[in-house]
Write a protein that holds these residues in place. Structure first.
Motif, PDB file in Angstrom:
ATOM      1  N   MET A 211       2.619  -2.210   5.371  1.00 29.50           N
ATOM      2  CA  MET A 211       1.470  -2.234   6.116  1.00 29.50           C
ATOM      3  C   MET A 211       1.398  -1.003   7.181  1.00 29.50           C
ATOM      4  O   MET A 211       1.417   0.170   6.646  1.00 29.50           O
ATOM      5  CB  MET A 211       1.389  -3.730   6.930  1.00 29.50           C
ATOM      6  N   SER A 455      -3.103  -7.566  15.249  1.00 26.65           N
ATOM      7  CA  SER A 455      -2.078  -6.714  15.622  1.00 26.65           C
ATOM      8  C   SER A 455      -2.407  -6.083  16.988  1.00 26.65           C
ATOM      9  O   SER A 455      -3.509  -5.754  17.311  1.00 26.65           O
ATOM     10  CB  SER A 455      -1.909  -5.768  14.488  1.00 26.65           C
ATOM     11  N   ALA A 460       0.986  -2.879  12.824  1.00 27.01           N
ATOM     12  CA  ALA A 460       0.505  -3.997  11.978  1.00 27.01           C
ATOM     13  C   ALA A 460       1.392  -5.093  11.639  1.00 27.01           C
ATOM     14  O   ALA A 460       1.662  -5.988  10.661  1.00 27.01           O
ATOM     15  CB  ALA A 460       0.146  -3.317  10.527  1.00 27.01           C
ATOM     16  N   HIS A 464      -2.890  -7.342  10.257  1.00 22.47           N
ATOM     17  CA  HIS A 464      -4.208  -7.229  10.214  1.00 22.47           C
ATOM     18  C   HIS A 464      -4.750  -6.621   9.146  1.00 22.47           C
ATOM     19  O   HIS A 464      -5.886  -7.011   8.651  1.00 22.47           O
ATOM     20  CB  HIS A 464      -4.870  -6.651  11.581  1.00 22.47           C
ATOM     21  N   HIS A 465      -4.162  -5.687   8.348  1.00 21.22           N
ATOM     22  CA  HIS A 465      -4.694  -5.254   7.044  1.00 21.22           C
ATOM     23  C   HIS A 465      -4.747  -6.268   6.094  1.00 21.22           C
ATOM     24  O   HIS A 465      -5.502  -6.195   4.981  1.00 21.22           O
ATOM     25  CB  HIS A 465      -3.736  -4.392   6.276  1.00 21.22           C
ATOM     26  N   LEU A 472      -7.499  -5.564  15.203  1.00 24.30           N
ATOM     27  CA  LEU A 472      -6.339  -4.581  15.566  1.00 24.30           C
ATOM     28  C   LEU A 472      -6.910  -3.896  17.016  1.00 24.30           C
ATOM     29  O   LEU A 472      -7.939  -3.487  17.204  1.00 24.30           O
ATOM     30  CB  LEU A 472      -6.550  -3.252  14.528  1.00 24.30           C
TER      31      LEU A 472
END
Ligand code: HEM
Ligand code: SF4
Lengths: 548, 98, 141
Positions: A211, A455, A460, A464-465, A472
């Motif tokens: 991430m 995040s 991260a 969040h990705h 974010l």
């Protein structure tokens, strides 16, 4: 073998952690005496999980592949009570963090941990970190084998690794053994999935996920590594990285960048070349070692006559069973998840009293075993169905029975600006406010599976990705600002979320989430999950709804 | 104004330079002007503080207020656990941070 | 320069180490110095000409030298393998495990602290070129 179905240290393992405590005690003494500068001491303390954070030192303790027993859990509670401020924070990488540690206490804490076969070795630093795994390992109905013996082999190999302790950057490995991915396997530097080939059990390797600021999904680089070549193959992957991973720029130093820049084919070619050489060096433990370790993970003494009948007449219990338990491989048993996401709570935090209670309940109802999940919850892996009601009542009394597993309020949140020195914005207050806005359980269940991940900065830690909905935190001219992301997944359908557009303030981003979930309810077809609808409908419609 | 902050080497506690010593309370922090390099160096070398650094702050009626939110969180404690901050009895303390 | 620390019985090799490029170019040198990031494998065809290989650590956190050392020892190099540069006492045990048998640190190393660090761990988890038996081997004879 004892009656606990998890690995137990032999004299060698014990000696290694005991020695590590002595070594660190000496290093701390040298630091306090001024013989080591902070620059020299920092990597040493990091190798023992000790950070300097916003308010104090922070200690990260490994829970290897997420498995622990009651005695270990009680020790975690004891440490929280005696050396910290009565609580701990369970993280997404199957660790627990304490936020208020004194440097002078750290060696004693490590000694306490060693007394219950635990440690904080390599929970930070540019080395191979705690090996993570599927929280349902050994209990899941869908696994082809228990991945934990493999993770334990890797734990021992990676601990105190002389060649790979000063890598370009941190290195995270996850091992799973089912097609359903509950460990974000492909978002690790190395993801391993156990597979069968011609009746033989081996490892499929994915390398170069991660991430951080440049998220990437690990490509598969080998479809099968036999058990007795596992270590040489891992060595080969690591050596190519140690030699050629970028060291000129911290943000490009992860293996994902190397794999990306070389291309998967070229990286694989180099690994294969190194592997051919490694195989000649006798690095692999014999299959007897895997067998020895596997024996420890033998099934507990399940009651073969346990019944699958369950009295669901209590509606709240019914909801909890429906949401928080999943199928066990053994008839008459269930896997139960204790949600650490109560309304207005801090995701992943547990008080010493709750930690003790979970230990007691595991002892009473789950063959003494617990798991920590990458979504910051605790699992009781082996609960007899006939015990579920009693268990639930006790959890409920202690505020540990939110029936929200995988729902929008089961959010992941990193510590953010309340604790973390790298943060741009606070994460926890957002998780709290979302849990309040969406408090109604009927509404949450109507929304169904919805992974929300927050995040406090681009690093991260809050995944969040990989959130169906991600948030974010960014710094906009000195004030906290939040970007909204949609469409990520850490499961077997791994995908990376995309930013919707300009950021929001705290209330604004929660409003935007409501807009997004409303649109989902309007657009969804049949039993589509949020993520399915998003994938079908596409970002544009969601953008339009949010920004007009 | 510029003030100095760091962590106590042994305990990790957040501390602020008072002109002669390190205090847990940002209210005690003093303006060091531009001549702080020598103080940082000497205090770190004598291990009275760990990784100290200078930050911008503004003098207010309540004392120095760090310019950056991160240092205000450090000065008070986690906003999500008022009971663990330096001002557990003051429910409004968190507002000072934001 | 601080005096080198050696774990070898032979005499100190007096000839100065030349750069990798110079060595590969032509020279009859018997000592070479490789910088972090240079490919130790280029030396493999020429190992029997070498009595000293020095591997530089520009900063202690740059771990490429550990792999370089392993590669040389795996190929059978028996001469002196010297770590130079930012070599600190808390890294020496791992360096020994990777095959270094001499150290030329930028800053002096306290011999007592070093001895303690080297004697600390009775056993090891992995096989390396130092040929200590890994724990799994002890378990299975
Ligand atoms: C408060 C102290 C923490 C610090 C200083 C910290 C620091 C970092 C940094 C710098 C990265 C980015 C690494 C990179 O991109 O190369 C990172 C990634 C990550 N951290 Fe943390 N972290 C902290 C706490 C946590 C916590 C509490 C969790 C779990 C909830 C966590 C889980 C992760 C994960 C899963 C990643 C992503 C790994 C990847 O990029 O592949 N961290 N952390
Ligand atoms: S994501 Fe950023 S703010 Fe959150 S814990 Fe990681 S480094 Fe800290």
């Amino acid at each position: 073998m004892g009656d606990i179905s998890m690995y137990q240290y032999d004299k060698y393992d014990q000696q290694m952690v005991d020695t590590r405590v002595a070594e660190f005690r000496d290093q701390v003494e040298r630091r306090l005496a001024g013989e080591l500068t902070e620059d020299q001491f920092k990597p040493l303390r990091l190798m023992n999980g000790l950070y300097l954070q916003l308010h104090a030192y922070m200690l990260r303790v490994a829970i290897p592949y997420g498995t622990l027993n009651s005695k270990q859990m009680r020790m975690l509670g004891h440490i929280a009570r005696k050396y910290d401020r009565d609580y701990g924070h369970f993280t997404t990488r199957q660790n627990i963090q304490y936020n208020w540690i004194k440097l002078e206490d750290a060696p004693d804490i490590l000694a306490n941990l060693a007394s219950v076969e635990m440690h904080a070795i390599q929970t930070s630093g540019n080395c191979i970190r705690n090996i993570s795994s599927d929280q349902y390992a050994g209990a899941a109905a869908d696994e082809i084998a228990d991945p934990r013996p493999w993770a334990e082999i890797l734990r021992q190999w990676s601990s105190f690794h002389p060649e790979f302790s000063y890598l370009p950057r941190k290195f995270k490995i996850a091992v799973i053994a089912s097609d359903e991915d509950r460990a974000a396997m492909r978002l690790h530097d190395i993801g391993i999935q156990l597979v069968h080939k011609d009746g033989e059990l081996g490892a499929k390797f994915f390398v170069g996920g991660g991430m951080g600021r440049t998220p990437m999904i690990a490509p598969e680089i080998r479809d099968f590594v036999p058990a007795d070549e596992l270590i040489s193959y891992a060595e080969a992957c690591l050596r190519v990285y140690n030699r050629y991973g970028r060291r000129d720029n911290k943000y490009k130093a992860r293996i994902k960048i190397l794999v990306h820049e070389l291309g998967k084919e070229e990286y694989t070619r180099q690994v294969e070349e190194e592997f051919a050489h490694m195989k000649t060096l006798g690095l692999n433990p014999p299959v007897e070692e895997l067998a020895r370790i596997t024996e420890y993970f033998a099934d507990p003494a399940f009651d073969k006559d346990a019944s699958d009948d369950l009295d669901l007449s209590d509606p709240d219990f019914n909801l909890w069973v429906d949401q928080n338990t999943v199928a066990h491989k053994q008839p008459g048993y269930a896997i139960a998840t204790i949600s650490l996401k109560p309304k207005s709570g801090i995701p992943g935090d547990a008080s010493s009293a709750q930690i003790d209670l979970m230990a007691d309940l595991a002892e009473q109802y789950s063959f003494d075993e617990m798991r920590v999940t990458h979504s910051q919850n605790i699992v009781l892996p082996h609960v007899k169905k006939s015990d579920l009601y009693a268990l639930w009542q006790k959890l409920d009394e202690a505020g540990l029975a939110p029936a929200n597993l995988d729902l929008i309020t089961d959010s992941i949140a990193c510590p953010g600006l309340d604790y973390c020195s790298l943060a741009n914005a606070r994460s926890i207050p957002l998780a709290q406010k979302i849990s309040e806005r969406f408090a109604d359980l009927g509404r949450q269940r109507e929304l169904g599976e919805l992974k929300l991940k927050i995040s406090g900065c681009i690093n991260a830690c809050g995944h969040h990705h990989a959130g169906h909905i991600g948030i974010l935190g960014v710094d906009r001219k000195g004030t906290e600002n939040y970007q909204l992301l949609l469409g990520g997944s850490a499961a077997e359908d791994t995908s990376l979320a995309k930013i919707t557009g300009p950021g929001f303030d705290e209330d604004g981003v929660i409003d935007a989430i409501e807009t997004v979930t409303d649109l989902y309810l309007k657009e969804r077809q049949e039993d589509e999950r949020f993520i399915d609808t998003y994938r079908r409908v596409g970002m544009a419609a969601f953008k339009e709804a949010i920004y007009g | 104004m510029k003030i100095l902050t760091g962590n106590d080497l042994k305990t990790g506690d957040v501390t602020w330079w008072t002109g002669s010593d390190w205090s847990r309370h940002v209210e005690d922090a003093v303006d060091v002007g531009e001549n702080f390099e020598a103080i940082l160096h000497q205090e770190e070398a004598s291990r009275r503080v760990n990784v100290p650094y200078a930050i911008e702050a503004e003098m207010t009626d309540d004392g120095p207020r760090p310019a950056h939110i991160k240092d205000r969180v450090r000065a008070l404690g986690p906003t999500v656990r008022p009971d663990l901050t330096l001002k557990p009895a003051d429910p409004e303390a968190g507002n000072w941070v934001i | 320069m601080v005096e080198a620390i050696r774990f070898r019985d032979d005499n100190v090799h007096e000839e100065p180490a030349v750069s990798l490029d110079a060595f590969l170019d032509q020279s009859n040198a018997t000592a070479v110095r490789i910088e972090a990031g240079e490919d130790a494998r280029l030396l493999l065809p020429l190992l029997d000409r070498l009595a000293l290989i020095e591997i530089d650590f520009p900063v202690f956190g740059d771990g490429r030298g550990y792999s370089a050392a392993q590669i040389l020892r795996e190929a059978g190099y028996k001469g002196e393998l010297r770590a130079s540069g930012d070599v600190l006492v808390d890294q020496i045990a791992y360096m020994r495990r990777c095959g270094f048998d001499a150290f030329a640190p930028d800053a002096p190393i306290d011999a007592k602290v070093m001895k303690k660090a080297l004697d600390l761990y009775d056993e090891v988890y992995q096989g390396t070129t130092d040929s200590r038996a890994p724990i799994w081997k002890l378990r299975h004879g």
